[in-house]
Design a protein around this motif. Sequence first.
Motif, PDB file in Angstrom:
ATOM      1  N   TYR A  54      26.942  21.904  80.513  1.00  0.00           N
ATOM      2  CA  TYR A  54      27.513  22.731  79.445  1.00  0.00           C
ATOM      3  C   TYR A  54      28.876  22.205  79.016  1.00  0.00           C
ATOM      4  O   TYR A  54      29.178  22.126  77.826  1.00  0.00           O
ATOM      5  CB  TYR A  54      27.638  24.185  79.892  1.00  0.00           C
ATOM      6  N   GLY A  55      29.713  21.862  79.996  1.00  0.00           N
ATOM      7  CA  GLY A  55      31.035  21.335  79.676  1.00  0.00           C
ATOM      8  C   GLY A  55      30.955  20.021  78.919  1.00  0.00           C
ATOM      9  O   GLY A  55      31.687  19.813  77.952  1.00  0.00           O
ATOM     10  N   ALA A  56      30.059  19.141  79.350  1.00  0.00           N
ATOM     11  CA  ALA A  56      29.907  17.840  78.687  1.00  0.00           C
ATOM     12  C   ALA A  56      29.421  18.018  77.254  1.00  0.00           C
ATOM     13  O   ALA A  56      29.897  17.331  76.340  1.00  0.00           O
ATOM     14  CB  ALA A  56      28.938  16.961  79.479  1.00  0.00           C
ATOM     15  N   MET A  57      28.500  18.939  77.047  1.00  0.00           N
ATOM     16  CA  MET A  57      28.004  19.178  75.686  1.00  0.00           C
ATOM     17  C   MET A  57      29.097  19.790  74.821  1.00  0.00           C
ATOM     18  O   MET A  57      29.278  19.400  73.664  1.00  0.00           O
ATOM     19  CB  MET A  57      26.774  20.089  75.739  1.00  0.00           C
ATOM     20  N   ALA A 105      26.709  10.207  76.203  1.00  0.00           N
ATOM     21  CA  ALA A 105      25.330  10.441  76.618  1.00  0.00           C
ATOM     22  C   ALA A 105      25.135  10.192  78.116  1.00  0.00           C
ATOM     23  O   ALA A 105      24.294  10.836  78.738  1.00  0.00           O
ATOM     24  CB  ALA A 105      24.379   9.570  75.803  1.00  0.00           C
ATOM     25  N   ASP A 106      25.908   9.288  78.704  1.00  0.00           N
ATOM     26  CA  ASP A 106      25.770   9.015  80.137  1.00  0.00           C
ATOM     27  C   ASP A 106      26.102  10.238  80.982  1.00  0.00           C
ATOM     28  O   ASP A 106      25.426  10.510  81.974  1.00  0.00           O
ATOM     29  CB  ASP A 106      26.667   7.845  80.560  1.00  0.00           C
ATOM     30  N   ASP A 107      27.137  10.973  80.605  1.00  0.00           N
ATOM     31  CA  ASP A 107      27.510  12.178  81.350  1.00  0.00           C
ATOM     32  C   ASP A 107      26.418  13.242  81.243  1.00  0.00           C
ATOM     33  O   ASP A 107      26.086  13.900  82.232  1.00  0.00           O
ATOM     34  CB  ASP A 107      28.835  12.761  80.836  1.00  0.00           C
ATOM     35  N   ILE A 108      25.883  13.394  80.063  1.00  0.00           N
ATOM     36  CA  ILE A 108      24.817  14.385  79.849  1.00  0.00           C
ATOM     37  C   ILE A 108      23.563  13.973  80.613  1.00  0.00           C
ATOM     38  O   ILE A 108      22.945  14.791  81.303  1.00  0.00           O
ATOM     39  CB  ILE A 108      24.554  14.574  78.347  1.00  0.00           C
ATOM     40  N   THR A 109      23.201  12.692  80.531  1.00  0.00           N
ATOM     41  CA  THR A 109      22.033  12.187  81.261  1.00  0.00           C
ATOM     42  C   THR A 109      22.223  12.356  82.758  1.00  0.00           C
ATOM     43  O   THR A 109      21.297  12.742  83.480  1.00  0.00           O
ATOM     44  CB  THR A 109      21.777  10.707  80.919  1.00  0.00           C
ATOM     45  N   ASP A 110      23.425  12.097  83.240  1.00  0.00           N
ATOM     46  CA  ASP A 110      23.718  12.242  84.665  1.00  0.00           C
ATOM     47  C   ASP A 110      23.531  13.689  85.119  1.00  0.00           C
ATOM     48  O   ASP A 110      22.927  13.950  86.162  1.00  0.00           O
ATOM     49  CB  ASP A 110      25.142  11.762  84.955  1.00  0.00           C
ATOM     50  N   ALA A 111      24.029  14.636  84.334  1.00  0.00           N
ATOM     51  CA  ALA A 111      23.894  16.049  84.681  1.00  0.00           C
ATOM     52  C   ALA A 111      22.423  16.470  84.680  1.00  0.00           C
ATOM     53  O   ALA A 111      21.962  17.166  85.593  1.00  0.00           O
ATOM     54  CB  ALA A 111      24.694  16.921  83.711  1.00  0.00           C
ATOM     55  N   SER A 124      25.656  21.377  88.451  1.00  0.00           N
ATOM     56  CA  SER A 124      25.157  20.426  87.446  1.00  0.00           C
ATOM     57  C   SER A 124      24.995  21.096  86.088  1.00  0.00           C
ATOM     58  O   SER A 124      25.305  20.493  85.056  1.00  0.00           O
ATOM     59  CB  SER A 124      23.818  19.834  87.896  1.00  0.00           C
ATOM     60  N   LEU A 125      24.529  22.330  86.087  1.00  0.00           N
ATOM     61  CA  LEU A 125      24.382  23.069  84.831  1.00  0.00           C
ATOM     62  C   LEU A 125      25.746  23.303  84.189  1.00  0.00           C
ATOM     63  O   LEU A 125      25.913  23.111  82.983  1.00  0.00           O
ATOM     64  CB  LEU A 125      23.666  24.396  85.071  1.00  0.00           C
ATOM     65  N   SER A 126      26.714  23.668  84.995  1.00  0.00           N
ATOM     66  CA  SER A 126      28.067  23.870  84.488  1.00  0.00           C
ATOM     67  C   SER A 126      28.633  22.575  83.906  1.00  0.00           C
ATOM     68  O   SER A 126      29.232  22.575  82.828  1.00  0.00           O
ATOM     69  CB  SER A 126      28.962  24.377  85.617  1.00  0.00           C
ATOM     70  N   PHE A 127      28.418  21.469  84.616  1.00  0.00           N
ATOM     71  CA  PHE A 127      28.889  20.175  84.121  1.00  0.00           C
ATOM     72  C   PHE A 127      28.206  19.816  82.807  1.00  0.00           C
ATOM     73  O   PHE A 127      28.847  19.330  81.873  1.00  0.00           O
ATOM     74  CB  PHE A 127      28.651  19.080  85.163  1.00  0.00           C
TER      75      PHE A 127
END
Length: 102
Positions: free
Chosen positions: A27-30, A36-42, A22-25
């Motif tokens: 960082y990648g999303a940012m 914002a949905d991807d970041i909120t999901d992570a 989740s942390l990797s995801f």
Amino acid sequence: MSDDIAKNIKMIEFYKTELLSSLSFLYGAMFKGKNADDITDALTDMAMTVYLLSRRLGMDYGELDKHMMNKIHLQIIEGHEAERWYKDLSTLKDYISSREEE
């Protein structure tokens, strides 16, 4: 009994892997400027995994919450940058306190 211990260890390892994933995801999303949905999901996955991991490590959720509130309070007193610059810790403390009152 040893089967329970083995399953517990396996779940701890699973949750550690989930947390890193989740942390990797996140960082990648940012980095990629994802929505914002991807970041909120992570972030949601990370928060859930922290709670689940704490349970596997022998804590109950209330104990984790209490420890977090104590740590927030201490960091406010110590003048953590997040508090000095943005009052983030006070805002978080107020939010958690309001949830406890519900």
